[in-house]
Design a protein around this motif. Sequence first.
Motif, mmCIF file in Angstrom:
data_model
loop_
_atom_site.group_PDB
_atom_site.id
_atom_site.type_symbol
_atom_site.label_atom_id
_atom_site.label_comp_id
_atom_site.label_asym_id
_atom_site.label_seq_id
_atom_site.Cartn_x
_atom_site.Cartn_y
_atom_site.Cartn_z
ATOM 1 N N VAL A 88 -16.628 -7.294 5.951
ATOM 2 C CA VAL A 88 -16.877 -5.905 5.974
ATOM 3 C C VAL A 88 -15.809 -5.076 5.398
ATOM 4 O O VAL A 88 -15.879 -4.113 4.786
ATOM 5 C CB VAL A 88 -17.552 -5.330 7.294
ATOM 6 C CG1 VAL A 88 -17.595 -4.008 7.312
ATOM 7 C CG2 VAL A 88 -18.839 -6.058 7.724
ATOM 8 N N ARG A 89 -14.430 -5.447 5.988
ATOM 9 C CA ARG A 89 -13.347 -4.508 5.528
ATOM 10 C C ARG A 89 -13.273 -4.797 4.102
ATOM 11 O O ARG A 89 -12.736 -3.926 3.528
ATOM 12 C CB ARG A 89 -12.014 -5.252 6.245
ATOM 13 C CG ARG A 89 -10.993 -4.130 6.360
ATOM 14 C CD ARG A 89 -9.905 -4.875 7.040
ATOM 15 N NE ARG A 89 -9.172 -5.477 6.352
ATOM 16 C CZ ARG A 89 -7.931 -6.348 6.750
ATOM 17 N NH1 ARG A 89 -7.522 -6.276 7.975
ATOM 18 N NH2 ARG A 89 -7.031 -7.040 5.750
ATOM 19 N N ASP A 90 -13.397 -6.126 3.436
ATOM 20 C CA ASP A 90 -13.396 -6.059 1.978
ATOM 21 C C ASP A 90 -14.133 -5.182 1.254
ATOM 22 O O ASP A 90 -13.943 -4.929 0.404
ATOM 23 C CB ASP A 90 -13.667 -7.720 1.599
ATOM 24 C CG ASP A 90 -12.600 -8.558 1.826
ATOM 25 O OD1 ASP A 90 -11.405 -8.138 2.327
ATOM 26 O OD2 ASP A 90 -12.491 -9.661 1.364
ATOM 27 N N GLU A 137 -7.101 -3.791 11.126
ATOM 28 C CA GLU A 137 -5.617 -3.171 10.736
ATOM 29 C C GLU A 137 -5.040 -3.855 9.785
ATOM 30 O O GLU A 137 -5.187 -4.998 9.503
ATOM 31 C CB GLU A 137 -4.834 -2.840 12.022
ATOM 32 C CG GLU A 137 -4.243 -4.552 12.678
ATOM 33 C CD GLU A 137 -3.603 -4.497 13.790
ATOM 34 O OE1 GLU A 137 -3.625 -3.473 14.570
ATOM 35 O OE2 GLU A 137 -3.066 -5.561 14.211
ATOM 36 N N VAL A 138 -4.117 -2.893 9.080
ATOM 37 C CA VAL A 138 -3.251 -3.619 7.847
ATOM 38 C C VAL A 138 -1.999 -3.334 8.257
ATOM 39 O O VAL A 138 -1.577 -1.902 8.394
ATOM 40 C CB VAL A 138 -3.639 -3.063 6.675
ATOM 41 C CG1 VAL A 138 -2.657 -3.611 5.530
ATOM 42 C CG2 VAL A 138 -4.926 -3.506 6.180
ATOM 43 N N ARG A 139 -0.819 -4.254 8.625
ATOM 44 C CA ARG A 139 0.601 -3.830 9.031
ATOM 45 C C ARG A 139 1.201 -3.806 7.638
ATOM 46 O O ARG A 139 1.098 -4.205 6.637
ATOM 47 C CB ARG A 139 0.882 -5.169 9.687
ATOM 48 C CG ARG A 139 2.384 -5.095 9.764
ATOM 49 C CD ARG A 139 2.888 -6.367 10.301
ATOM 50 N NE ARG A 139 4.672 -6.650 10.376
ATOM 51 C CZ ARG A 139 5.429 -6.050 11.146
ATOM 52 N NH1 ARG A 139 4.979 -5.613 12.532
ATOM 53 N NH2 ARG A 139 6.791 -6.214 11.214
ATOM 54 N N TYR A 173 0.650 0.523 11.474
ATOM 55 C CA TYR A 173 -0.519 -0.430 11.262
ATOM 56 C C TYR A 173 -1.684 0.664 10.978
ATOM 57 O O TYR A 173 -2.051 1.635 11.683
ATOM 58 C CB TYR A 173 -0.931 -1.047 12.455
ATOM 59 C CG TYR A 173 -0.011 -2.246 12.830
ATOM 60 C CD1 TYR A 173 -0.383 -3.563 12.632
ATOM 61 C CD2 TYR A 173 1.358 -1.904 13.238
ATOM 62 C CE1 TYR A 173 0.537 -4.515 12.839
ATOM 63 C CE2 TYR A 173 2.268 -3.146 13.746
ATOM 64 C CZ TYR A 173 1.897 -4.669 13.457
ATOM 65 O OH TYR A 173 2.520 -5.465 13.789
ATOM 66 N N ASP A 174 -2.165 0.287 9.593
ATOM 67 C CA ASP A 174 -3.324 1.278 9.288
ATOM 68 C C ASP A 174 -4.633 0.922 9.482
ATOM 69 O O ASP A 174 -4.924 -0.273 9.304
ATOM 70 C CB ASP A 174 -3.044 1.646 7.642
ATOM 71 C CG ASP A 174 -1.996 2.436 7.591
ATOM 72 O OD1 ASP A 174 -1.272 3.027 8.477
ATOM 73 O OD2 ASP A 174 -1.383 2.675 6.399
ATOM 74 N N ILE A 175 -5.580 1.681 10.040
ATOM 75 C CA ILE A 175 -7.079 1.508 9.897
ATOM 76 C C ILE A 175 -7.865 2.181 8.980
ATOM 77 O O ILE A 175 -7.507 3.401 9.149
ATOM 78 C CB ILE A 175 -7.514 1.264 11.466
ATOM 79 C CG1 ILE A 175 -6.646 0.515 12.525
ATOM 80 C CG2 ILE A 175 -8.903 1.195 11.513
ATOM 81 C CD1 ILE A 175 -6.929 0.567 13.836
#
Length: 796
Positions: free
Chosen positions: A40-42, A171-173, A212-214
């Motif tokens: 889903v994130r993709d 999240e993406v660090r 960390y971005d969401i």
Amino acid sequence: MKITEEKFIKDYQDRMMAMYSMAIPEASKAQQYRVLASVVRDYYAKDWQQTRTKYEKQDRKQIYYFSIEFLPGRFLTQNMLNLGITDVVLSGLQKLGLKYNEIAGREPDPGLGNGGLGRLGSAFLDSAASEGVALNGNSIRYQYGLFKQDFVNGYQVELPDDWLRNGNAWEVRKENRACVVHFGGNVWLKEDSLGHLRAVYEHTNDVIAVPYDIGIVGYKNNVVNTMRLWSAELPFNADQRYTLAEKQQVNDITEVLYPDDSNYEGRLLRLKQEYFFVSAGIQSIVRAYRKTHRNFNEFSQKVGIHINDTHPAMAVAELMRILMDEEFLGWDRAWNITTQVMSYTNHTLLAEALETWPEDMFAKTVPRIYQIIQEIDHRFRQKMVPIHGAELVSSVAPIQDGQVRMAYLAVIGSHSVNGVAKLHTELLQSSVLNGLYQIYPEKFNNKTNGVTMRRWLLVANPRLSHLLNEAIGTDWQRHPDALRAFKVLTQDKTILQKLGDVKHKNKRELATQIQEQLGIKVNTHALFDVQIKRLHAYKRQLLHALYIIDEYLQIKDGKKLTVPRVHIFAAKAAPSYYYAKEIIKLINALADLINHDPEVNNQLKIVFIPNYGVSIAEKIIPAADVSEQISLAGKEASGTSNMKLMANGAITLATLDGANIEIKDAVGSDNIVTFGMTVDEVENFNFYQSAQIYKTNARIHRILDTLVDGTIPDITTEGRDIFNSLVQYNDQYFVLADYDSYVQAQEKISQLYQDRYDWYQMSAQNIAASGRFASDYTIQRYAEDIWHVKIEDPAE
């Protein structure tokens, strides 16, 4: 990108192999969840990147929403809904032999918030993305949430909420966007070769803030905004060796939401937390602006920083620090920019929540920020004393009597100050912040809170959503005020019967969960009387509990209740709030007594559901018949559970407090049940004697005696303390003064519930009027009136 069922199935199978090198049937439910979340994130990754690029290319004004907490709830179902892929995913999973509910249930609730403050922030992020507003969240990536609540012998116990144990799939660090935050040390000003004073830092304790971005997905509009959470780490230095104690000190900063601040060490940690995410956030903002702008001439036209309650108030001084110390602007220009950029929402009428810090602690922990606030204080006094007099100005200055006062700093350093309900704003202006209102009347405005209708109807109550879609179409999903069309159908008995069926099915579903989790069997034909919110004395869960004792005594006297009731509570008490924890013990002791008394039978049940959070609220709210909003008038800023419950067809039982007043205006006095003293009556109640009520009111006397005479087992200490608070210590929140009025309101509720069609009509009227309280509209008002940004059509 169009997602077909075939594409989803292939993507899911491929991702399972890539992540775990196994076939789907071999995977655990937790692994199936992580694969689904990854897929889903993709699906929104490209939109996320394109949204950022579009904002940058258009030089769009960016708003940054600083909040010590967010309470987003689970992301999976919400993201699928907003991407418009729910049906495709559900059918694809079914063909793969998987059950969506079992997979989705493995997602932990993010431990990033506690109550209404954090939930409002998350609602705003969701609505802003859906409305095309460039709003970015800024907070802390807590390793542990507030706490996981359990009950042992009726007492609240706090367990670690290790929500990050298996990572966070959303999240993406971004370690390449890390910032350095300075604590302690010495800061002094040194004149440079041009005669300018420059700040020199010595012996500071530096911490690295790693973001960390969401992604926050807008509703079917290809917009994905960002919530940025900061994690504290030790600086990397190949020559430096850190002790375990030093490492733990840094970890502590982002370890837990709301550390116990009942002692010096806890308050110091809270102060560090607040400066940590404020400093990192503002450094990040300035750095992003600097990428595309050579100077600060347009900063206030391109950046807005919103201070959500007092916790991020140091943002005022931190922006001044960066503009002066790192960008070398003079004070006057830096102050002019800062006040144009900053805006502030106050969320409380309680004096203890208007944060203050001892000057010595503050100066030692954030010395440069302290210096700047000293100068703000000096210049404020210098400018305002000749106009308003020393007494008034001293009463609202940022520093006074050895305390640094954050709410006053936030007001002085912002161009806009808003309350969160009409009554709340009026009380801010007339009492809590009256001195500053006299000085800056033009800054004050009201923005009544709102809730995300998509979360609380489409996600939480699909049955009701389906009925609404059938009855009035789907326009309400994007334009919640279109729910008004449902009002026309409140005379349609077929619709009302369907509404009743929806409510009963939701009650049965909740009853099943209660029995499985707590072993309590409840009567689904009983009235579900719900009070779900933070446990605090001013919210008066105690008033509700006393009425339950009253009901129990009537049954023991051989009377039959007009309608059977299930009283449902869910609430956490702060770990150091002893009195609130005693009320929890009382309610649980009552539950043990009443739920096991054969004389009571199915007339009365009490359910206290532990570990209240968004996911639990999503189960309780669709099943609620009555929404208890019974705070003492003048104490609740707004309330948002009142709006969620109203949208799901619950009838509000309320004092005229917070947004309850506006709910009454929206639905009409025939579709809400109100009681109790008004704000004016509370303020003018000068000679209150609760002991006299206890002596002269036989009904209240008998109820209170059960707290201390052994009627309710196992509350010897708690019962005595609560009894004393109500009688000996004069009942701070007027529980006894409002009791008779509350009983009359409850009796009216019982009478109304007996005629189900009349009840369903009231329920339908509440649903139809609820669209007015959608956070989509609240965000529009913030965007237009405070942040001065246009609502952008994402299609353009």
